[in-house]
Write a protein that holds these residues in place. Sequence first.
Motif, PDB file in Angstrom:
ATOM      1  N   LEU A 193      14.326  71.858 -32.382  1.00 42.45           N
ATOM      2  CA  LEU A 193      15.454  71.857 -33.315  1.00 42.45           C
ATOM      3  C   LEU A 193      16.697  71.193 -32.744  1.00 42.45           C
ATOM      4  CD1 LEU A 193      15.112  75.543 -34.611  1.00 42.45           C
ATOM      5  CD2 LEU A 193      14.270  73.456 -35.714  1.00 42.45           C
ATOM      6  N   VAL A 194      16.946  71.428 -31.449  1.00 40.95           N
ATOM      7  CA  VAL A 194      18.177  70.921 -30.847  1.00 40.95           C
ATOM      8  C   VAL A 194      17.956  70.703 -29.356  1.00 40.95           C
ATOM      9  CG1 VAL A 194      19.050  73.254 -30.406  1.00 40.95           C
ATOM     10  CG2 VAL A 194      20.663  71.343 -30.610  1.00 40.95           C
ATOM     11  N   GLU A 195      18.664  69.731 -28.799  1.00 42.73           N
ATOM     12  CA  GLU A 195      18.589  69.502 -27.365  1.00 42.73           C
ATOM     13  C   GLU A 195      19.514  70.477 -26.644  1.00 42.73           C
ATOM     14  OE1 GLU A 195      19.224  65.555 -26.040  1.00 42.73           O
ATOM     15  OE2 GLU A 195      17.752  64.665 -27.404  1.00 42.73           O
ATOM     16  N   TYR A 196      19.006  71.111 -25.598  1.00 45.38           N
ATOM     17  CA  TYR A 196      19.829  72.050 -24.822  1.00 45.38           C
ATOM     18  C   TYR A 196      19.242  72.174 -23.432  1.00 45.38           C
ATOM     19  CZ  TYR A 196      16.269  75.717 -25.203  1.00 45.38           C
ATOM     20  OH  TYR A 196      15.107  76.452 -25.084  1.00 45.38           O
ATOM     21  N   ASP A 197      20.040  72.701 -22.514  1.00 44.58           N
ATOM     22  CA  ASP A 197      19.615  72.898 -21.123  1.00 44.58           C
ATOM     23  C   ASP A 197      18.987  74.279 -21.011  1.00 44.58           C
ATOM     24  OD1 ASP A 197      19.532  73.470 -18.329  1.00 44.58           O
ATOM     25  OD2 ASP A 197      21.004  71.875 -17.997  1.00 44.58           O
ATOM     26  N   LYS A 198      17.667  74.330 -20.966  1.00 44.20           N
ATOM     27  CA  LYS A 198      16.957  75.612 -20.966  1.00 44.20           C
ATOM     28  C   LYS A 198      17.282  76.469 -19.746  1.00 44.20           C
ATOM     29  CE  LYS A 198      12.305  77.574 -21.487  1.00 44.20           C
ATOM     30  NZ  LYS A 198      10.879  77.260 -21.735  1.00 44.20           N
ATOM     31  N   PRO A 199      17.258  75.919 -18.512  1.00 47.81           N
ATOM     32  CA  PRO A 199      17.600  76.752 -17.353  1.00 47.81           C
ATOM     33  C   PRO A 199      18.996  77.365 -17.459  1.00 47.81           C
ATOM     34  CG  PRO A 199      16.517  74.760 -16.625  1.00 47.81           C
ATOM     35  CD  PRO A 199      16.800  74.583 -18.087  1.00 47.81           C
ATOM     36  N   LYS A 200      19.981  76.589 -17.891  1.00 53.27           N
ATOM     37  CA  LYS A 200      21.342  77.118 -18.021  1.00 53.27           C
ATOM     38  C   LYS A 200      21.408  78.187 -19.107  1.00 53.27           C
ATOM     39  CE  LYS A 200      24.011  73.184 -16.280  1.00 53.27           C
ATOM     40  NZ  LYS A 200      25.029  72.166 -16.599  1.00 53.27           N
ATOM     41  N   PHE A 201      20.671  77.995 -20.176  1.00 57.16           N
ATOM     42  CA  PHE A 201      20.648  78.968 -21.275  1.00 57.16           C
ATOM     43  C   PHE A 201      20.175  80.329 -20.772  1.00 57.16           C
ATOM     44  CE2 PHE A 201      18.015  80.870 -24.762  1.00 57.16           C
ATOM     45  CZ  PHE A 201      19.069  81.262 -25.569  1.00 57.16           C
ATOM     46  N   PHE A 202      19.116  80.303 -19.943  1.00 52.11           N
ATOM     47  CA  PHE A 202      18.586  81.571 -19.427  1.00 52.11           C
ATOM     48  C   PHE A 202      19.423  82.117 -18.270  1.00 52.11           C
ATOM     49  CE2 PHE A 202      14.937  80.454 -21.949  1.00 52.11           C
ATOM     50  CZ  PHE A 202      14.406  81.684 -22.318  1.00 52.11           C
ATOM     51  N   ASN A 203      19.871  81.245 -17.369  1.00 55.42           N
ATOM     52  CA  ASN A 203      20.601  81.705 -16.194  1.00 55.42           C
ATOM     53  C   ASN A 203      22.004  82.208 -16.502  1.00 55.42           C
ATOM     54  OD1 ASN A 203      18.813  81.364 -13.914  1.00 55.42           O
ATOM     55  ND2 ASN A 203      18.933  79.171 -14.280  1.00 55.42           N
ATOM     56  N   TYR A 204      22.656  81.599 -17.493  1.00 56.22           N
ATOM     57  CA  TYR A 204      24.046  81.964 -17.781  1.00 56.22           C
ATOM     58  C   TYR A 204      24.209  82.839 -19.020  1.00 56.22           C
ATOM     59  CZ  TYR A 204      25.441  78.459 -14.332  1.00 56.22           C
ATOM     60  OH  TYR A 204      25.609  77.747 -13.171  1.00 56.22           O
ATOM     61  N   PHE A 205      23.142  82.994 -19.802  1.00 54.24           N
ATOM     62  CA  PHE A 205      23.259  83.794 -21.021  1.00 54.24           C
ATOM     63  C   PHE A 205      22.219  84.898 -21.092  1.00 54.24           C
ATOM     64  CE2 PHE A 205      22.184  84.516 -25.553  1.00 54.24           C
ATOM     65  CZ  PHE A 205      23.395  85.056 -25.959  1.00 54.24           C
ATOM     66  N   VAL A 206      20.948  84.540 -21.139  1.00 58.02           N
ATOM     67  CA  VAL A 206      19.891  85.523 -21.385  1.00 58.02           C
ATOM     68  C   VAL A 206      19.776  86.537 -20.254  1.00 58.02           C
ATOM     69  CG1 VAL A 206      17.439  85.867 -21.846  1.00 58.02           C
ATOM     70  CG2 VAL A 206      18.614  83.867 -22.800  1.00 58.02           C
ATOM     71  N   ILE A 207      19.603  86.062 -19.029  1.00 60.56           N
ATOM     72  CA  ILE A 207      19.400  86.974 -17.902  1.00 60.56           C
ATOM     73  C   ILE A 207      20.612  87.868 -17.647  1.00 60.56           C
ATOM     74  CG2 ILE A 207      19.001  87.091 -15.399  1.00 60.56           C
ATOM     75  CD1 ILE A 207      17.165  84.664 -15.723  1.00 60.56           C
ATOM     76  N   PRO A 208      21.854  87.334 -17.662  1.00 58.63           N
ATOM     77  CA  PRO A 208      23.012  88.236 -17.503  1.00 58.63           C
ATOM     78  C   PRO A 208      23.071  89.323 -18.567  1.00 58.63           C
ATOM     79  CG  PRO A 208      23.693  85.977 -17.120  1.00 58.63           C
ATOM     80  CD  PRO A 208      22.276  85.910 -17.624  1.00 58.63           C
ATOM     81  N   ILE A 209      22.735  88.990 -19.814  1.00 62.38           N
ATOM     82  CA  ILE A 209      22.733  90.004 -20.871  1.00 62.38           C
ATOM     83  C   ILE A 209      21.687  91.072 -20.572  1.00 62.38           C
ATOM     84  CG2 ILE A 209      22.090  90.418 -23.290  1.00 62.38           C
ATOM     85  CD1 ILE A 209      23.561  87.909 -24.034  1.00 62.38           C
ATOM     86  N   GLU A 210      20.515  90.654 -20.097  1.00 63.69           N
ATOM     87  CA  GLU A 210      19.464  91.619 -19.753  1.00 63.69           C
ATOM     88  C   GLU A 210      19.971  92.618 -18.724  1.00 63.69           C
ATOM     89  OE1 GLU A 210      16.054  89.527 -18.401  1.00 63.69           O
ATOM     90  OE2 GLU A 210      15.608  88.624 -20.340  1.00 63.69           O
ATOM     91  N   PHE A 211      20.515  92.114 -17.622  1.00 62.57           N
ATOM     92  CA  PHE A 211      20.960  93.007 -16.556  1.00 62.57           C
ATOM     93  C   PHE A 211      22.135  93.874 -16.998  1.00 62.57           C
ATOM     94  CE2 PHE A 211      18.960  89.967 -13.405  1.00 62.57           C
ATOM     95  CZ  PHE A 211      17.967  90.851 -13.041  1.00 62.57           C
ATOM     96  N   LEU A 212      23.129  93.281 -17.630  1.00 61.12           N
ATOM     97  CA  LEU A 212      24.308  94.049 -18.035  1.00 61.12           C
ATOM     98  C   LEU A 212      23.955  95.120 -19.049  1.00 61.12           C
ATOM     99  CD1 LEU A 212      26.966  91.193 -18.289  1.00 61.12           C
ATOM    100  CD2 LEU A 212      26.752  92.930 -16.494  1.00 61.12           C
ATOM    101  N   PHE A 213      23.028  94.804 -19.948  1.00 61.55           N
ATOM    102  CA  PHE A 213      22.620  95.817 -20.916  1.00 61.55           C
ATOM    103  C   PHE A 213      21.944  96.992 -20.220  1.00 61.55           C
ATOM    104  CE2 PHE A 213      19.425  97.900 -23.511  1.00 61.55           C
ATOM    105  CZ  PHE A 213      20.201  98.335 -24.565  1.00 61.55           C
ATOM    106  N   PHE A 214      21.020  96.719 -19.306  1.00 60.13           N
ATOM    107  CA  PHE A 214      20.320  97.820 -18.638  1.00 60.13           C
ATOM    108  C   PHE A 214      21.254  98.597 -17.712  1.00 60.13           C
ATOM    109  CE2 PHE A 214      16.348  95.516 -19.789  1.00 60.13           C
ATOM    110  CZ  PHE A 214      15.744  96.564 -20.463  1.00 60.13           C
ATOM    111  N   TYR A 215      22.228  97.928 -17.108  1.00 57.88           N
ATOM    112  CA  TYR A 215      23.224  98.661 -16.323  1.00 57.88           C
ATOM    113  C   TYR A 215      23.967  99.656 -17.217  1.00 57.88           C
ATOM    114  CZ  TYR A 215      22.613  94.910 -12.853  1.00 57.88           C
ATOM    115  OH  TYR A 215      22.098  94.006 -11.943  1.00 57.88           O
ATOM    116  N   TRP A 216      24.304  99.195 -18.419  1.00 60.04           N
ATOM    117  CA  TRP A 216      25.006 100.067 -19.379  1.00 60.04           C
ATOM    118  C   TRP A 216      24.108 101.222 -19.818  1.00 60.04           C
ATOM    119  CZ3 TRP A 216      23.568 100.783 -24.582  1.00 60.04           C
ATOM    120  CH2 TRP A 216      24.462 101.554 -25.348  1.00 60.04           C
ATOM    121  N   LEU A 217      22.850 100.913 -20.163  1.00 56.17           N
ATOM    122  CA  LEU A 217      21.938 101.945 -20.647  1.00 56.17           C
ATOM    123  C   LEU A 217      21.672 103.001 -19.569  1.00 56.17           C
ATOM    124  CD1 LEU A 217      20.100 102.908 -22.972  1.00 56.17           C
ATOM    125  CD2 LEU A 217      18.270 101.519 -21.976  1.00 56.17           C
TER     126      LEU A 217
END
Length: 216
Positions: free
Chosen positions: A59-83
Amino acid sequence: MTDFQKILQESMIWTEGLTAIISLIYYNRGNKDGYWKYFSIYLILMFLSEAMGKWGHLLVEYDKPKFFNYFVIPIEFLFFYWLYAAKALGKPKLFYALSALYLLSFLPSEIFFTTKKIIFSFNYTFGCLILMVLVIMEYYRQINSSDILNFSSNKMFYINLGVTLFYIGTLPFWAFFSLITKYRELYNVYYNYFLISGIIMYLLFSISFIWGKRSS
């Protein structure tokens, strides 16, 4: 990637989607505080993120490693820290402290380690180690409370088990990823475990919503 791994990868994504749907149906079951709706939102976001990671390039060109390293993975960790810290353990200050430490770990990742990789090994390893501490604390809390007698209806029991199998179990894989990739057989064993444990984790999350109740 082998045919078996392709099947596992597809299964993992759709298991995430199934878990997100189940969480929408059951998130308020036995939970007067209603904070499990945020777990449901998190699961939906993770499914959409994984779908983006697999099909987003169509659908769109994007930097996959940056998407996961700067968005997806931080959300995963921060959410579980909160939970874990703020909700399960009832220590909101611990959540803020651990979150700050994790976010600060991006500095050495940016300064001393190359960013041209799928996963930031140092950053991910540090985040997993923090999560491992919380997992151990949660196991200790469960063992030393009445929750252990009713573990089959304890949401956090299933979540903790799933997080242990996936995040803690795959820690060596991502911590030593650059070395493991040089040994194909070892890489395939670890990658298969990564995919299988991911599927099991999301199934356990589903079970936590269907069978689990809010712990006292």
